[in-house]
Design a protein around this motif. Structure first.
Motif: not given
Ligand code: ZN
Length: 147
Positions: A34, A37, A39, A62, A65, A122, A125
């Motif tokens: 991702n 972010c 991830d 994060c 995730s 989000r 995530c």
């Molecule tokens: Zn994330």
């Protein structure tokens, strides 16, 4: 609202994800990323007779995730591929178009992630692990990114 997003169960799984390991001789390995972010994860699956017998992952990202991946694996390990796809659909509906009239109780623990629906950034995530799983189940060879 943020407090609702970072509930205890999410923080717990986000900081201490379960099934966080490499599987020996997995029948499928799939990576997901991702970029929004940062991830990143690798899913390991052992599938036999249309059933996900084992699933584990490694990666970093994060709390949302990591928690979503950890909770997904706990929910789907031992389940059939058909069930996994049904759960994916309901989960995806919940985080992208949450409807307070709808019953999400089939999602069990995964319901704690419903707060994600309020935070569009989000959603990627929370859905990364799921898109990665579905791609693995459908033998999609393309790299999985949420973009
Ligand atoms: Zn994330």
């Amino acid at each position: 609202m943020l407090r609702e997003l970072y509930q205890e169960l999410i923080l717990d799984h986000g900081t201490r994800p379960r099934n966080f390991k490499v599987l020996d001789n997995p029948s499928k390995i799939k990576e997901g990323f991702n970029p929004l972010c940062g991830d990143r994860l690798t899913l390991y699956l052992n599938i036999d007779n249309q059933t996900i017998n084992e699933m584990a992952f490694q990666g970093q990202g994060c709390a949302i995730s990591m928690a979503s991946t950890s909770l997904m694996i706990e929910s789907l390990k031992g389940k059939s591929i058909a069930t996994a796809k049904e759960v994916f659909q309901l989960f995806h509906d919940m985080i992208t178009k949450f409807d307070s009239e709808k019953d999400y109780s089939n999602l069990d623990k995964l319901e704690v992630l419903k707060g994600v629906a309020e935070f569009p950034a989000r959603v990627k995530c929370a859905s990364l692990a799921w898109h990665t799983l579905i791609a693995a189940l459908e033998n999609n060879e393309a790299p999985i990114t949420t973009e």
